[in-house]
Write a protein that holds these residues in place. Sequence first.
Motif, mmCIF file in Angstrom:
data_model
loop_
_atom_site.group_PDB
_atom_site.id
_atom_site.type_symbol
_atom_site.label_atom_id
_atom_site.label_comp_id
_atom_site.label_asym_id
_atom_site.label_seq_id
_atom_site.Cartn_x
_atom_site.Cartn_y
_atom_site.Cartn_z
ATOM 1 N N UNK A 1 0.829 -1.211 0.000
ATOM 2 C CA UNK A 1 0.000 0.000 0.000
ATOM 3 C C UNK A 1 0.869 1.270 0.000
ATOM 4 N N UNK A 2 2.018 1.180 0.672
ATOM 5 C CA UNK A 2 2.933 2.327 0.680
ATOM 6 C C UNK A 2 3.593 2.484 -0.689
ATOM 7 N N UNK A 3 4.081 1.395 -1.255
ATOM 8 C CA UNK A 3 4.877 1.469 -2.486
ATOM 9 C C UNK A 3 4.012 1.736 -3.726
ATOM 10 N N UNK A 4 2.748 1.388 -3.679
ATOM 11 C CA UNK A 4 1.861 1.721 -4.813
ATOM 12 C C UNK A 4 1.141 3.046 -4.555
ATOM 13 N N UNK A 5 1.527 3.690 -3.445
ATOM 14 C CA UNK A 5 0.942 4.999 -3.070
ATOM 15 C C UNK A 5 -0.526 4.882 -2.670
ATOM 16 N N UNK A 6 -0.969 3.684 -2.321
ATOM 17 C CA UNK A 6 -2.352 3.560 -1.837
ATOM 18 C C UNK A 6 -2.475 4.237 -0.477
ATOM 19 N N UNK A 7 -1.373 4.253 0.290
ATOM 20 C CA UNK A 7 -1.290 5.088 1.495
ATOM 21 C C UNK A 7 -0.024 5.937 1.364
ATOM 22 N N UNK A 8 -0.087 7.158 1.937
ATOM 23 C CA UNK A 8 1.037 8.094 1.771
ATOM 24 C C UNK A 8 2.189 7.742 2.699
ATOM 25 N N UNK A 9 1.813 7.121 3.866
ATOM 26 C CA UNK A 9 2.845 6.908 4.879
ATOM 27 C C UNK A 9 2.415 5.709 5.731
#
Length: 340
Positions: free
Chosen positions: A251-259
């Motif tokens: 989720x972090x690396x696909x930008x599904x979450x910012x942090x």
Amino acid sequence: MTDLTSFIAGLPKAELHVHHVGSASPRIVAELAARHEGSSPVPADPELLAKYFEFRDFAHFIEIYLSVVDLVRDDEDVRLLTYEIGRELGRQNVRYAELTVTPYSSVRRGIAATAFCEAIEDARSSAARDFGVDLRWCFDIPGEAGLPAAEETLRISLEERPDGLISFGLGGPEIGVPRPQFKPYFDAARAAGLHSVPHAGETTGPETIWDALRDLGAERIGHGITAAQDERLMAHLAEHQIPLEVCPTSNLRTRAVADLDEHPIARLIAAGVPVSVNSDDPPMFGTTLEQEYATAARLLNLDATGVADLARAAVRHSFRSADGKATLLAEIDAYTKAQG
Ligand SMILES: O=c1[nH]cnc2c1ncn2[C@@H]1O[C@H](CO)[C@@H](O)[C@H]1O
């Protein structure tokens, strides 16, 4: 290694959300690239490959993912990739894994469905014998390829029906790929005894998860992290014990979450939503299942007991037989007891 890191390394585990081509390690990608010299943008050099696996957004991730799919050209490539995934899972003491495989993408590239299924089944037998890993398959529809892919994925699932096939899924982008259109295919797959495990709520909101539950008969949800935006949905998932297959670093690396510190996994668990922790496409995201457990331990402030409970949850949410679950839960109990 810290105590918790070594505890996680030795802990018998199950993985429920990990993709076939997405698990191609840099070594395997390099071997496949070398086999098809010069005809692929995918770098063979591990450092260049790490750079290549940096994603601007989810759409870019899918584009890169499909360029690695292009490297899998024949059934020998399929056999090598699948067997090596078994080796890597065994190295991490994963005893059982439900691997998401996308036969359509390989058949479309010229690998016959029968040869494809024979190759993954050969690798499944060899991985069980050599690495003690019990591999099962989820055949998923690559959503961006739409209804033709749904048709072909269902046909292969029902006509080839490899022994390890236990579930039917839907991957790829969610934006522009509404879930309801796939209802007939999930109805047919479920009628044939396959479990329904579509992706939803990874890159779009809670309504996609509601669609997956209502129209696709989802028994588990791939990712499902945007359920955290909908109290009623979280209450529904908790009441009906419908598990989410959460993959934090993905989720972090696909930008599904910012942090990562904003990841909703803690909120989901606090609302009583059943959660398993998974790696999704580990080499592409620079992670491993072990690292995902360590990340979850940090985000959820878990000690070894809490981490062992994560492994138990994955076993309980799996589609393994009751005996198979009991065996793995007993192994986890014995391991945690021996660790003191
Ligand atoms: O995190 C993910 N979300 C959605 N699809 C994914 C993910 N990781 C791998 N795939 C794979 O992307 C392909 C698209 O054609 C599908 O094969 C799907 O299984």
